[in-house]
Design a protein around this motif. Sequence first.
Motif, PDB file in Angstrom:
ATOM      1  N   GLN A  88      -1.492 -10.358  -1.439  1.00 48.65           N
ATOM      2  CA  GLN A  88      -0.505 -10.048  -0.433  1.00 48.65           C
ATOM      3  C   GLN A  88       0.888 -11.179  -0.479  1.00 48.65           C
ATOM      4  N   ILE A  89       0.498 -12.481  -0.739  1.00 50.11           N
ATOM      5  CA  ILE A  89       1.441 -13.269  -0.758  1.00 50.11           C
ATOM      6  C   ILE A  89       2.146 -13.149  -1.996  1.00 50.11           C
ATOM      7  N   LYS A  90       1.530 -12.774  -3.420  1.00 48.94           N
ATOM      8  CA  LYS A  90       2.335 -12.695  -4.653  1.00 48.94           C
ATOM      9  C   LYS A  90       3.426 -11.487  -4.151  1.00 48.94           C
ATOM     10  N   ALA A  91       2.833 -10.329  -3.633  1.00 47.64           N
ATOM     11  CA  ALA A  91       3.646  -9.220  -3.540  1.00 47.64           C
ATOM     12  C   ALA A  91       4.917  -9.382  -2.614  1.00 47.64           C
ATOM     13  N   TYR A  92       4.806 -10.055  -1.476  1.00 48.98           N
ATOM     14  CA  TYR A  92       5.903 -10.692  -0.888  1.00 48.98           C
ATOM     15  C   TYR A  92       6.848 -11.395  -1.259  1.00 48.98           C
ATOM     16  N   ARG A  93       6.392 -12.730  -2.397  1.00 48.82           N
ATOM     17  CA  ARG A  93       7.271 -13.072  -2.909  1.00 48.82           C
ATOM     18  C   ARG A  93       8.058 -12.436  -4.337  1.00 48.82           C
ATOM     19  N   ALA A  94       7.825 -11.515  -4.392  1.00 47.72           N
ATOM     20  CA  ALA A  94       8.382 -10.384  -5.367  1.00 47.72           C
ATOM     21  C   ALA A  94       9.140  -9.219  -4.844  1.00 47.72           C
ATOM     22  N   ALA A  95       8.783  -9.052  -3.623  1.00 47.16           N
ATOM     23  CA  ALA A  95       9.090  -7.886  -2.871  1.00 47.16           C
ATOM     24  C   ALA A  95       8.563  -6.560  -3.638  1.00 47.16           C
ATOM     25  N   SER A  96       7.408  -6.607  -4.256  1.00 42.80           N
ATOM     26  CA  SER A  96       6.733  -5.681  -4.940  1.00 42.80           C
ATOM     27  C   SER A  96       5.282  -5.901  -5.212  1.00 42.80           C
ATOM     28  N   ALA A  97       4.611  -4.880  -5.254  1.00 42.40           N
ATOM     29  CA  ALA A  97       3.216  -5.160  -5.373  1.00 42.40           C
ATOM     30  C   ALA A  97       2.710  -4.976  -6.899  1.00 42.40           C
ATOM     31  N   GLY A  98       3.753  -4.673  -7.665  1.00 34.51           N
ATOM     32  CA  GLY A  98       3.496  -4.537  -9.107  1.00 34.51           C
ATOM     33  C   GLY A  98       2.858  -5.713  -9.671  1.00 34.51           C
ATOM     34  N   GLY A  99       1.798  -5.805 -10.313  1.00 33.34           N
ATOM     35  CA  GLY A  99       1.091  -7.055 -11.265  1.00 33.34           C
ATOM     36  C   GLY A  99       0.361  -7.671 -10.049  1.00 33.34           C
ATOM     37  N   THR A 100       0.073  -7.053  -9.011  1.00 37.06           N
ATOM     38  CA  THR A 100      -1.085  -7.387  -7.938  1.00 37.06           C
ATOM     39  C   THR A 100      -2.166  -6.559  -7.953  1.00 37.06           C
ATOM     40  N   ASP A 101      -3.306  -6.990  -7.298  1.00 28.41           N
ATOM     41  CA  ASP A 101      -4.491  -6.207  -6.822  1.00 28.41           C
ATOM     42  C   ASP A 101      -4.433  -6.007  -5.505  1.00 28.41           C
ATOM     43  N   LEU A 102      -3.058  -5.774  -4.880  1.00 22.58           N
ATOM     44  CA  LEU A 102      -3.129  -5.688  -3.287  1.00 22.58           C
ATOM     45  C   LEU A 102      -4.023  -4.417  -3.007  1.00 22.58           C
ATOM     46  N   LYS A 103      -3.704  -3.519  -3.688  1.00 19.84           N
ATOM     47  CA  LYS A 103      -4.291  -1.982  -3.439  1.00 19.84           C
ATOM     48  C   LYS A 103      -5.812  -1.941  -3.620  1.00 19.84           C
ATOM     49  N   ARG A 104      -6.522  -2.709  -4.454  1.00 23.33           N
ATOM     50  CA  ARG A 104      -7.699  -3.043  -4.563  1.00 23.33           C
ATOM     51  C   ARG A 104      -8.600  -3.342  -3.385  1.00 23.33           C
ATOM     52  N   TYR A 105      -7.950  -4.134  -2.632  1.00 23.78           N
ATOM     53  CA  TYR A 105      -8.646  -4.676  -1.292  1.00 23.78           C
ATOM     54  C   TYR A 105      -8.282  -4.101   0.048  1.00 23.78           C
ATOM     55  N   THR A 106      -7.377  -2.954  -0.174  1.00 25.04           N
ATOM     56  CA  THR A 106      -7.007  -2.153   1.009  1.00 25.04           C
ATOM     57  C   THR A 106      -7.244  -0.717   1.071  1.00 25.04           C
ATOM     58  N   ALA A 107      -7.623  -0.389   2.601  1.00 27.62           N
ATOM     59  CA  ALA A 107      -7.706   1.275   2.435  1.00 27.62           C
ATOM     60  C   ALA A 107      -6.301   1.630   2.454  1.00 27.62           C
ATOM     61  N   PRO A 108      -6.200   3.217   2.289  1.00 25.66           N
ATOM     62  CA  PRO A 108      -5.117   3.837   2.185  1.00 25.66           C
ATOM     63  C   PRO A 108      -4.167   3.639   3.426  1.00 25.66           C
ATOM     64  N   ASP A 109      -4.325   3.557   4.378  1.00 29.65           N
ATOM     65  CA  ASP A 109      -3.397   3.104   5.411  1.00 29.65           C
ATOM     66  C   ASP A 109      -2.766   1.813   5.317  1.00 29.65           C
ATOM     67  N   VAL A 110      -3.491   1.107   5.241  1.00 30.12           N
ATOM     68  CA  VAL A 110      -3.128  -0.209   5.032  1.00 30.12           C
ATOM     69  C   VAL A 110      -2.129  -0.483   3.860  1.00 30.12           C
ATOM     70  N   TRP A 111      -2.794   0.128   2.849  1.00 30.61           N
ATOM     71  CA  TRP A 111      -1.644   0.007   1.340  1.00 30.61           C
ATOM     72  C   TRP A 111      -0.357   0.551   1.873  1.00 30.61           C
ATOM     73  N   THR A 112      -0.403   1.893   2.350  1.00 35.15           N
ATOM     74  CA  THR A 112       0.852   2.566   2.531  1.00 35.15           C
ATOM     75  C   THR A 112       1.665   1.767   3.404  1.00 35.15           C
ATOM     76  N   ALA A 113       1.052   0.941   4.402  1.00 32.09           N
ATOM     77  CA  ALA A 113       1.755   0.105   5.335  1.00 32.09           C
ATOM     78  C   ALA A 113       2.693  -1.019   4.630  1.00 32.09           C
ATOM     79  N   PHE A 114       1.808  -1.777   3.732  1.00 27.94           N
ATOM     80  CA  PHE A 114       2.272  -2.745   2.878  1.00 27.94           C
ATOM     81  C   PHE A 114       3.412  -2.264   1.871  1.00 27.94           C
ATOM     82  N   GLU A 115       3.393  -1.078   1.196  1.00 30.53           N
ATOM     83  CA  GLU A 115       4.167  -0.399   0.356  1.00 30.53           C
ATOM     84  C   GLU A 115       5.431  -0.271   1.040  1.00 30.53           C
ATOM     85  N   ALA A 116       5.623   0.432   2.213  1.00 27.33           N
ATOM     86  CA  ALA A 116       6.695   0.693   3.254  1.00 27.33           C
ATOM     87  C   ALA A 116       7.427  -0.531   3.302  1.00 27.33           C
TER      88      ALA A 116
END
Length: 214
Positions: A88-116
């Motif tokens: 999550q820290i990596k994603a927010y430092r880049a404003a993108s989840a690209g190149g991270t494994d954030l989706k791997r550890y989150t359920a669909p609803d949580v992942w969707t919220a992070f994506e938004a």
Amino acid sequence: MVTARQKCSRSGVALRCGAATLVLVLTGCGDGHGHGESDAKPPTDPTTRATSAAAVPRAAHSLPPSGTADGATEAEVLEVYGLMWAEQIKAYRAASAGGTDLKRYTAPDVWTAFEADLARMDKERTVMRGDLRHEPEAIVPADAQPPAATVKDCVDASNWQTLDTTTGWRIPPPPGQPARYAVTAKLERVNGERWTVTEYTPHRTRPCQGLSDN
């Protein structure tokens, strides 16, 4: 900021770990983006690293409370929570989840919220910089089916700031957001698979001094 939940526990009574938003996450990533600028620019090379979120359980000297899982199970929960936090820290430092494994550890609803939230940051041309710390604690009921855990966390975002990438200026956090605020989360393990963060909720207006305040 994202709304979702997760938990980690300490061996014995509860596993506790200190480390570096989510939301994250993530003070400064809420209402107030783009509203006002500070009077000082950040260093020309804003590469300050956020503290690793890997869970580091503290030793406990008592037996687990009746009705809770053993320390090994709680350690597993804490580890997954820490891994999610680091991604999550990596994603927010880049404003993108690209190149991270954030989706791997989150359920669909949580992942969707992070994506938004990340999409909003990208649109507003903001990223996070500085140091984000936290003190999570997980409790795992022994008889929960499917296995579930609850996490209480106290996030220290005093050195975690929003940066406007078009101007280079730092944006103040939203009014009323304390430097340390509570976060709650929930994790579940279905069909023997790895623990997954199914809820993650930053309480950005609820101050905390430590786990006992959550």
